[in-house]
Design an enzyme around this catalytic site. Structure first.
Site, mmCIF file in Angstrom:
data_model
loop_
_atom_site.group_PDB
_atom_site.id
_atom_site.type_symbol
_atom_site.label_atom_id
_atom_site.label_comp_id
_atom_site.label_asym_id
_atom_site.label_seq_id
_atom_site.Cartn_x
_atom_site.Cartn_y
_atom_site.Cartn_z
ATOM 1 N N ASP A 60 0.870 -1.182 0.000
ATOM 2 C CA ASP A 60 0.000 0.000 0.000
ATOM 3 C C ASP A 60 0.899 1.222 0.000
ATOM 4 O O ASP A 60 1.507 1.565 1.016
ATOM 5 C CB ASP A 60 -0.895 -0.022 1.238
ATOM 6 N N TYR A 153 -9.410 14.330 -7.232
ATOM 7 C CA TYR A 153 -8.421 13.939 -8.234
ATOM 8 C C TYR A 153 -7.670 15.166 -8.739
ATOM 9 O O TYR A 153 -6.432 15.185 -8.788
ATOM 10 C CB TYR A 153 -9.117 13.232 -9.402
#
Length: 254
Positions: A60, A153
């Protein structure tokens, strides 16, 4: 080391695999990092099938432990690396800013920005001893223009560009060049999800609307993104640093 070696995060995604393919074609050895074993293997196998040497590693990237783990694996494999392609990223929800879910905001910023920061910080000591070391971060034209319905984003990619410029200044004394690629819309699964999220049930219509905003009249091919990334990772002058290079068919030219 007989050839260049380096790390690609987000190696199992469309852009990640395209870059792994291009690097493999050039005989490069790659530590392919992604969130799951399956995705990491997809990246590593792409490298190997193209002529390079791929090693898969699940981590991760948004956690310090994850960044440290893939860095330790690269050290175990090679002792140093020539490049880091900081590519892992997610688009998050397609929602208006005023109703954007906080949990999605945190998740997108965690992967897209924190992951890039942690990658740079963790891998820099492996890079500074290599010949002509490079870092390339995946930003986006979403880091140059506004992104309605994709607030997290867009914010993350603006921040990646800022981080790239700061890293280029601070890592220059170590001989490390740092740049960002800023693709416009790319023929990829991510764009299919964005199109469907913006216009549920009418993704084709959304794509046509996006294409009308691009002077070239089309999305980028994955191979075009891969060629740019590989150039910056392997071939570009080391004096080229701190740049956010748009690959967008002229979208941000005006």
């Amino acid at each position: 080391m007989d050839s260049k070696v380096g790390i690609v995060t987000g190696a199992g995604g469309d852009i990640g695999r395209a870059v792994c393919e291009e690097l493999g074609r050039r005989g490069v050895a790659v530590l392919a990092v992604d969130l799951t074993d399956e995705l990491a293997r997809m990246g590593a196998e792409t490298v190997t099938q193209s002529g390079g040497t791929g090693h898969a590693f699940a981590a991760d990237v948004s956690t310090e432990a994850g960044a440290a783990a893939y860095t330790d694996k690269a050290r175990e494999l090679w002792g140093e690396v020539h490049f880091l392609f900081n590519n892992a990223g997610i688009e998050g929800a397609e929602r208006p800013l005023l109703s954007y879910p906080v949990e999605d905001w945190d998740r997108v910023l965690g992967v897209n920005l924190r992951g890039v920061f942690l990658g740079i910080r963790s891998v820099a000591h492996l890079l500074q001893h290599a010949d002509n070391p490079r870092i390339v971060n995946t930003a986006s034209v979403a880091g140059i223009i506004g992104t309605p319905m994709l607030a997290a984003y867009g914010a993350s990619k603006h921040a990646v560009i800022g981080l790239t410029k700061t890293a280029a200044i601070e890592l220059a004394p170590l001989g490390i060049s740092v740049n960002a690629i800023c693709p416009g819309p790319v023929e990829s699964q991510m764009m299919r999800r964005i199109e469907s999220g913006i216009a549920p049930g009418a993704g084709t219509v959304a794509k046509q609307a996006y294409e009308k905003t691009i002077p070239a009249g089309r999305y980028a091919a994955l191979s075009e993104v891969a060629n740019l990334a590989a150039y910056l990772l392997l071939d570009a002058p080391s004096y080229l640093s701190g740049q956010a290079i748009a690959l967008d068919g002229g979208l941000t030219s005006s």
